[in-house]
Scaffold this motif. Structure first.
Motif, PDB file in Angstrom:
ATOM      1  N   ARG A   2      -1.727   9.822  -4.338  1.00 21.67           N
ATOM      2  CA  ARG A   2      -2.844  10.065  -3.863  1.00 21.67           C
ATOM      3  C   ARG A   2      -2.360  11.243  -2.507  1.00 21.67           C
ATOM      4  O   ARG A   2      -3.184  12.135  -1.671  1.00 21.67           O
ATOM      5  CB  ARG A   2      -3.959   9.059  -2.947  1.00 21.67           C
ATOM      6  N   PHE A   3      -1.748  10.690  -1.264  1.00 15.13           N
ATOM      7  CA  PHE A   3      -0.418  11.142   0.070  1.00 15.13           C
ATOM      8  C   PHE A   3      -0.436  12.389  -0.496  1.00 15.13           C
ATOM      9  O   PHE A   3      -0.185  13.631   0.114  1.00 15.13           O
ATOM     10  CB  PHE A   3      -0.222   9.780   0.885  1.00 15.13           C
TER      11      PHE A   3
ATOM     12  N   ALA B   5       1.247   1.851  -3.757  1.00 14.78           N
ATOM     13  CA  ALA B   5      -0.468   2.608  -4.125  1.00 14.78           C
ATOM     14  C   ALA B   5      -0.755   3.656  -3.770  1.00 14.78           C
ATOM     15  O   ALA B   5      -1.855   4.276  -4.839  1.00 14.78           O
ATOM     16  CB  ALA B   5      -1.411   1.078  -4.289  1.00 14.78           C
ATOM     17  N   GLU B   6      -0.294   3.962  -2.510  1.00 12.76           N
ATOM     18  CA  GLU B   6      -1.100   5.003  -1.924  1.00 12.76           C
ATOM     19  C   GLU B   6      -0.050   6.575  -1.576  1.00 12.76           C
ATOM     20  O   GLU B   6      -0.763   7.240  -1.207  1.00 12.76           O
ATOM     21  CB  GLU B   6      -1.001   4.894   0.025  1.00 12.76           C
TER      22      GLU B   6
ATOM     23  N   GLN C 129      -2.646  14.887  -1.581  1.00  6.35           N
ATOM     24  CA  GLN C 129      -3.513  16.298  -0.594  1.00  6.35           C
ATOM     25  C   GLN C 129      -2.091  16.742  -0.131  1.00  6.35           C
ATOM     26  O   GLN C 129      -2.867  17.911   0.655  1.00  6.35           O
ATOM     27  CB  GLN C 129      -3.916  14.762   0.440  1.00  6.35           C
TER      28      GLN C 129
ATOM     29  N   MET D 255       3.338   4.094  -9.579  1.00  6.38           N
ATOM     30  CA  MET D 255       3.235   5.248  -8.536  1.00  6.38           C
ATOM     31  C   MET D 255       4.245   6.339  -9.285  1.00  6.38           C
ATOM     32  O   MET D 255       3.816   7.570  -8.903  1.00  6.38           O
ATOM     33  CB  MET D 255       4.261   4.709  -7.414  1.00  6.38           C
TER      34      MET D 255
ATOM     35  N   ALA E 255       0.810  -0.990   0.363  1.00  5.75           N
ATOM     36  CA  ALA E 255       0.261   0.259   0.280  1.00  5.75           C
ATOM     37  C   ALA E 255       1.288   1.007  -0.185  1.00  5.75           C
ATOM     38  O   ALA E 255       0.188   2.063  -0.647  1.00  5.75           O
ATOM     39  CB  ALA E 255      -1.375   0.033   1.611  1.00  5.75           C
ATOM     40  N   ASP E 256       2.016   1.408   0.362  1.00  6.32           N
ATOM     41  CA  ASP E 256       2.746   2.477   0.577  1.00  6.32           C
ATOM     42  C   ASP E 256       3.433   2.766  -0.816  1.00  6.32           C
ATOM     43  O   ASP E 256       3.099   3.876  -1.137  1.00  6.32           O
ATOM     44  CB  ASP E 256       4.679   1.718   1.059  1.00  6.32           C
TER      45      ASP E 256
END
Ligand code: SAM
Length: 260
Positions: A174-175, A170-171, A178, A203, A167-168
């Motif tokens: 988005r992180f 994949a996310e 933001q 990524m 998830a590091d």
């Protein structure tokens, strides 16, 4: 459950890349007499012993800073910090990124450091006690979202995950999206590994599409062990400070000569 411990890898070639660029960025940012905000989402324990069992077991520091330190002139910001840390902590000491920041920043600046691993956090807290840093035994992504936009507005965020969970990757877009929306003047620095299976590439494609002005800098080096999947080290920097591209070019030249 976190199992990564940076003590096995401190001072390796990826650390040289990350810490040399960090020292140069902080050197530039601290030239203006205005306070800075500095935050790390993944701090580690901040101080490493290159004679430790962990460091000697992998030999990564010997192949890293032990091999390439001569590239950096004594007045290079990274070399100056290495010398100051050894003067304070002994000749086998190696600074993690929180100590690089503590030595590179000034009393007017603020440091916020997140570390989730209990033992790494306890060590971090002890090492940072004399340095006026705020340390948090907390998820670094949550902390970053809670503290941005910061006051003062000028500053740098280092995001240096251990990528233990898929998830590091994949996310991350988005992180970072933001954070960049909340703090559009912040220098946002992401470190990532270059993996032989290309797992980092989706990524990066998403990050480049969303932040076309960012600086991407990659260095290639031989794997630390046969079969090891890391073939290099990368940085993705939003709002890169002046001088970063030049330093990146210097490192590219050194690495291409040393590891053709
Ligand atoms: N930035 C450090 C340096 O250059 O010296 C190295 C950090 S190490 C690569 C990553 C650290 O992040 C590990 O110590 C790990 O325990 C910690 N960590 C992993 N997930 C975290 C999270 N969600 N929030 C805070 N820390 C985390």
């Amino acid at each position: 459950m976190l199992s990564y411990q940076h003590g096995y890898h401190a001072g390796n070639l990826a650390d040289v890349h990350k810490h040399a660029l960090l020292a140069v960025m902080l050197d530039y940012l601290t030239r203006k007499p205005k306070p800075l905000f500095y935050l790390e989402t993944h701090a580690g324990r901040a101080l490493y012993d290159l004679q430790s069992i962990e460091a000697r077991k992998t030999g990564e520091a010997a192949q890293g800073i032990g091999r390439v330190e001569g590239w950096f002139a004594p007045d290079h910001p990274y070399a100056r910090i290495l010398a100051a840390v050894r003067a304070d902590h002994g000749p086998a000491a190696y600074p993690g990124s929180p100590l690089i920041a503590a030595y590179g920043l000034r009393d007017i600046d603020t440091l916020h450091l997140a570390e989730r691993h209990p033992a790494e956090f306890a060590a971090l807290e002890g090492v940072m006690r004399p340095h006026r840093a705020q340390v948090y035994h907390r998820d670094g992504f949550e902390l970053a979202l809670a503290l941005t936009p910061p006051e003062p507005r000028r500053g740098l965020m280092l995001i240096d995950p251990s990528y233990e969970i898929a998830a590091d990757y994949a996310e991350m877009p988005r992180f970072i999206g933001q954070i960049a929306r909340k703090w559009n003047v912040g220098v946002i620095v992401l470190w990532y590994p270059i993996l032989t299976d290309g797992r980092h590439l989706p990524m990066l494609a998403a990050l480049e599409a969303a932040h076309p002005e960012a600086l991407r800098h990659e260095l290639r080096f031989p794997p630390v062990r046969e079969g090891h999947r890391m073939a290099g080290s990368g940085h993705f920097v939003i709002n890169p400070p002046y001088g970063l591209a030049q330093e990146a070019g210097f490192l590219t030249g050194q690495f291409e000569t040393a590891f053709p």
